[in-house]
Design a protein around this motif. Structure first.
Motif, PDB file in Angstrom:
ATOM      1  N   THR A  49       2.832  12.131 -10.054  1.00  0.00           N
ATOM      2  CA  THR A  49       1.646  12.628 -10.746  1.00  0.00           C
ATOM      3  C   THR A  49       0.781  13.509  -9.850  1.00  0.00           C
ATOM      4  O   THR A  49      -0.348  13.859 -10.205  1.00  0.00           O
ATOM      5  N   GLY A  50       1.305  13.864  -8.668  1.00  0.00           N
ATOM      6  CA  GLY A  50       0.631  14.835  -7.822  1.00  0.00           C
ATOM      7  C   GLY A  50      -0.336  14.288  -6.796  1.00  0.00           C
ATOM      8  O   GLY A  50      -0.997  15.058  -6.094  1.00  0.00           O
ATOM      9  N   TYR A  51      -0.404  12.963  -6.664  1.00  0.00           N
ATOM     10  CA  TYR A  51      -1.345  12.359  -5.716  1.00  0.00           C
ATOM     11  C   TYR A  51      -0.642  12.062  -4.386  1.00  0.00           C
ATOM     12  O   TYR A  51      -0.497  10.912  -3.982  1.00  0.00           O
ATOM     13  N   LEU A  52      -0.219  13.109  -3.708  1.00  0.00           N
ATOM     14  CA  LEU A  52       0.551  12.936  -2.478  1.00  0.00           C
ATOM     15  C   LEU A  52      -0.289  12.356  -1.349  1.00  0.00           C
ATOM     16  O   LEU A  52       0.216  11.539  -0.565  1.00  0.00           O
ATOM     17  N   ASP A  53      -1.548  12.740  -1.232  1.00  0.00           N
ATOM     18  CA  ASP A  53      -2.393  12.193  -0.177  1.00  0.00           C
ATOM     19  C   ASP A  53      -2.611  10.700  -0.382  1.00  0.00           C
ATOM     20  O   ASP A  53      -2.613   9.918   0.580  1.00  0.00           O
ATOM     21  N   GLU A  54      -2.774  10.302  -1.633  1.00  0.00           N
ATOM     22  CA  GLU A  54      -2.958   8.883  -1.936  1.00  0.00           C
ATOM     23  C   GLU A  54      -1.684   8.086  -1.690  1.00  0.00           C
ATOM     24  O   GLU A  54      -1.731   6.860  -1.519  1.00  0.00           O
ATOM     25  N   ALA A  55      -0.541   8.766  -1.685  1.00  0.00           N
ATOM     26  CA  ALA A  55       0.732   8.083  -1.458  1.00  0.00           C
ATOM     27  C   ALA A  55       0.971   7.775   0.014  1.00  0.00           C
ATOM     28  O   ALA A  55       1.817   6.931   0.345  1.00  0.00           O
ATOM     29  N   VAL A  56       0.241   8.430   0.917  1.00  0.00           N
ATOM     30  CA  VAL A  56       0.473   8.239   2.355  1.00  0.00           C
ATOM     31  C   VAL A  56       0.345   6.778   2.780  1.00  0.00           C
ATOM     32  O   VAL A  56       1.258   6.231   3.431  1.00  0.00           O
ATOM     33  N   PRO A  57      -0.753   6.073   2.466  1.00  0.00           N
ATOM     34  CA  PRO A  57      -0.835   4.673   2.891  1.00  0.00           C
ATOM     35  C   PRO A  57       0.217   3.780   2.245  1.00  0.00           C
ATOM     36  O   PRO A  57       0.626   2.770   2.826  1.00  0.00           O
ATOM     37  N   VAL A  58       0.680   4.154   1.054  1.00  0.00           N
ATOM     38  CA  VAL A  58       1.722   3.367   0.379  1.00  0.00           C
ATOM     39  C   VAL A  58       3.045   3.506   1.128  1.00  0.00           C
ATOM     40  O   VAL A  58       3.762   2.517   1.351  1.00  0.00           O
ATOM     41  N   VAL A  59       3.373   4.731   1.527  1.00  0.00           N
ATOM     42  CA  VAL A  59       4.594   4.958   2.309  1.00  0.00           C
ATOM     43  C   VAL A  59       4.484   4.272   3.661  1.00  0.00           C
ATOM     44  O   VAL A  59       5.458   3.687   4.163  1.00  0.00           O
ATOM     45  N   ARG A  60       3.306   4.305   4.255  1.00  0.00           N
ATOM     46  CA  ARG A  60       3.111   3.641   5.549  1.00  0.00           C
ATOM     47  C   ARG A  60       3.352   2.126   5.421  1.00  0.00           C
ATOM     48  O   ARG A  60       3.993   1.507   6.278  1.00  0.00           O
ATOM     49  N   THR A  61       2.843   1.551   4.350  1.00  0.00           N
ATOM     50  CA  THR A  61       3.069   0.121   4.102  1.00  0.00           C
ATOM     51  C   THR A  61       4.549  -0.171   3.923  1.00  0.00           C
ATOM     52  O   THR A  61       5.072  -1.182   4.405  1.00  0.00           O
ATOM     53  N   PHE A  62       5.247   0.738   3.237  1.00  0.00           N
ATOM     54  CA  PHE A  62       6.679   0.555   2.988  1.00  0.00           C
ATOM     55  C   PHE A  62       7.466   0.512   4.292  1.00  0.00           C
ATOM     56  O   PHE A  62       8.264  -0.413   4.521  1.00  0.00           O
ATOM     57  N   VAL A  63       7.259   1.502   5.152  1.00  0.00           N
ATOM     58  CA  VAL A  63       8.053   1.551   6.385  1.00  0.00           C
ATOM     59  C   VAL A  63       7.690   0.393   7.315  1.00  0.00           C
ATOM     60  O   VAL A  63       8.559  -0.116   8.046  1.00  0.00           O
ATOM     61  N   ASP A  64       6.451  -0.062   7.278  1.00  0.00           N
ATOM     62  CA  ASP A  64       6.068  -1.217   8.090  1.00  0.00           C
ATOM     63  C   ASP A  64       6.736  -2.489   7.575  1.00  0.00           C
ATOM     64  O   ASP A  64       7.217  -3.313   8.363  1.00  0.00           O
ATOM     65  N   ALA A  65       6.767  -2.651   6.256  1.00  0.00           N
ATOM     66  CA  ALA A  65       7.331  -3.864   5.659  1.00  0.00           C
ATOM     67  C   ALA A  65       8.833  -3.983   5.906  1.00  0.00           C
ATOM     68  O   ALA A  65       9.358  -5.088   6.096  1.00  0.00           O
ATOM     69  N   PHE A  66       9.528  -2.838   5.922  1.00  0.00           N
ATOM     70  CA  PHE A  66      10.991  -2.871   6.033  1.00  0.00           C
ATOM     71  C   PHE A  66      11.514  -2.433   7.404  1.00  0.00           C
ATOM     72  O   PHE A  66      12.714  -2.214   7.572  1.00  0.00           O
ATOM     73  N   ALA A  67      10.631  -2.344   8.380  1.00  0.00           N
ATOM     74  CA  ALA A  67      11.060  -1.984   9.732  1.00  0.00           C
ATOM     75  C   ALA A  67      11.944  -3.082  10.317  1.00  0.00           C
ATOM     76  O   ALA A  67      11.703  -4.279  10.118  1.00  0.00           O
ATOM     77  N   GLY A  68      12.987  -2.682  11.024  1.00  0.00           N
ATOM     78  CA  GLY A  68      13.828  -3.649  11.727  1.00  0.00           C
ATOM     79  C   GLY A  68      14.998  -4.186  10.932  1.00  0.00           C
ATOM     80  O   GLY A  68      15.842  -4.913  11.478  1.00  0.00           O
ATOM     81  N   TYR A  69      15.094  -3.847   9.644  1.00  0.00           N
ATOM     82  CA  TYR A  69      16.222  -4.326   8.841  1.00  0.00           C
ATOM     83  C   TYR A  69      17.403  -3.358   8.944  1.00  0.00           C
ATOM     84  O   TYR A  69      17.222  -2.143   9.028  1.00  0.00           O
ATOM     85  N   ASP A  70      18.601  -3.933   8.931  1.00  0.00           N
ATOM     86  CA  ASP A  70      19.802  -3.102   8.962  1.00  0.00           C
ATOM     87  C   ASP A  70      20.034  -2.428   7.614  1.00  0.00           C
ATOM     88  O   ASP A  70      20.608  -1.340   7.549  1.00  0.00           O
ATOM     89  N   ALA A  71      19.619  -3.098   6.551  1.00  0.00           N
ATOM     90  CA  ALA A  71      19.787  -2.552   5.203  1.00  0.00           C
ATOM     91  C   ALA A  71      18.692  -3.089   4.301  1.00  0.00           C
ATOM     92  O   ALA A  71      18.251  -4.223   4.446  1.00  0.00           O
TER      93      ALA A  71
END
Length: 264
Positions: A49-71
């Motif tokens: 819906t075009g809210y790319l700036d608002e998506a930044v913290p969501v992506v940051r949360t994603f990579v933090d939550a799934f860091a260290g997993y093989d899959a």
């Protein structure tokens, strides 16, 4: 191998049985799966819906939550497609090199369930039993963004008792498309009605797909038409065994969440 379940927002809120089915299936195949409680959304609604700036913290949360997993395994081609194709765009816009690196490390390890089964585990026959006539709908993002190809059909063809019938115009969109269904309701309903008509024509008892969002849309049309066709996520069929009295998806413990299932 450390494996995490990415449940997705739609499944967490509306279809928890799908997440539980993924856990049962992977455990049956000898995979211990974890459920990172810090996970939230993949950020697709904001990006679309075009809210790319608002998506930044969501992506940051994603990579933090799934860091260290093989899959990371998800029962949604739509969300996997978002992670692979949209996260890099969001990270690049953030101006944070650390987030760009984290996305580059995490995104390639995120798999649609069928990819993980066929490509990572090297399994096609998962020991499932489902004595019903089934039609398969390939969802747009799983087909076009993720490129699952024939993996879902190969998995379904190996299910004992299952009769897989061809769905006419299978690769046509069902009309859901997230916010598309809200902004273009009449067009969405017309597309859903076309898909439902093709499903009814197959004589299938069950329509299966890899995204519950699409199944929710098509299933709603079929229900209003009193078509007598069930919709089920692919994971629930692959998790079914002869121990299930109905030959359908196993009954889960009342009130449990995917996280509680993983913790058992």
């Amino acid at each position: 191998m450390r494996v995490a379940l990415m449940i997705t927002c739609v499944n967490d809120a509306m279809f928890p049985e799908t997440g539980k089915a993924v856990v049962r299936l992977l455990r049956r195949l000898g995979v211990e799966v974890e459920f990172p409680a810090a996970q939230t959304c993949c950020a697709q609604p904001m990006v679309n819906t075009g809210y790319l700036d608002e998506a930044v913290p969501v992506v940051r949360t994603f990579v933090d939550a799934f860091a260290g997993y093989d899959a990371v395994v998800a029962p949604s081609g739509s969300c996997v497609g978002s992670v692979r194709h949209q996260h890099a765009l969001v990270a690049g816009r953030s101006g944070d090199p650390g987030l760009v690196r984290a996305v580059a490390e995490t995104s390639p390890r995120v798999h649609d369930l069928t990819e993980f089964l066929v490509d990572v585990l090297g399994v096609v026959d998962v020991g499932a039993y489902f004595p019903h006539t089934v039609a398969y709908h390939p969802t747009c993002h799983s087909l076009r963004m993720v490129g699952v190809g024939d993996r879902p059909r190969r998995l379904l063809e190996a299910v004992r008792g299952l009769r897989l019938v061809d769905l006419p115009h299978a690769e046509e969109c069902c009309g859901f498309g997230g916010t598309f269904a809200l902004k273009n309701a009449d067009t969405s309903v017309a597309m859903g009605s076309d898909k439902a008509r093709h499903v009814r024509g197959t004589g299938a008892e069950v329509l299966v797909a890899g995204d519950n969002s699409c199944l929710m849309h098509i299933g709603g049309v079929l229900s209003r038409q009193r078509a007598g066709v069930r919709v089920m996520h692919l994971a629930e069929i692959l998790a079914a065994t002869e121990d299930d009295a109905s030959g359908g998806a196993p009954a889960a413990s009342p009130g449990t969440t995917p996280a509680e299932e993983v913790g058992r």
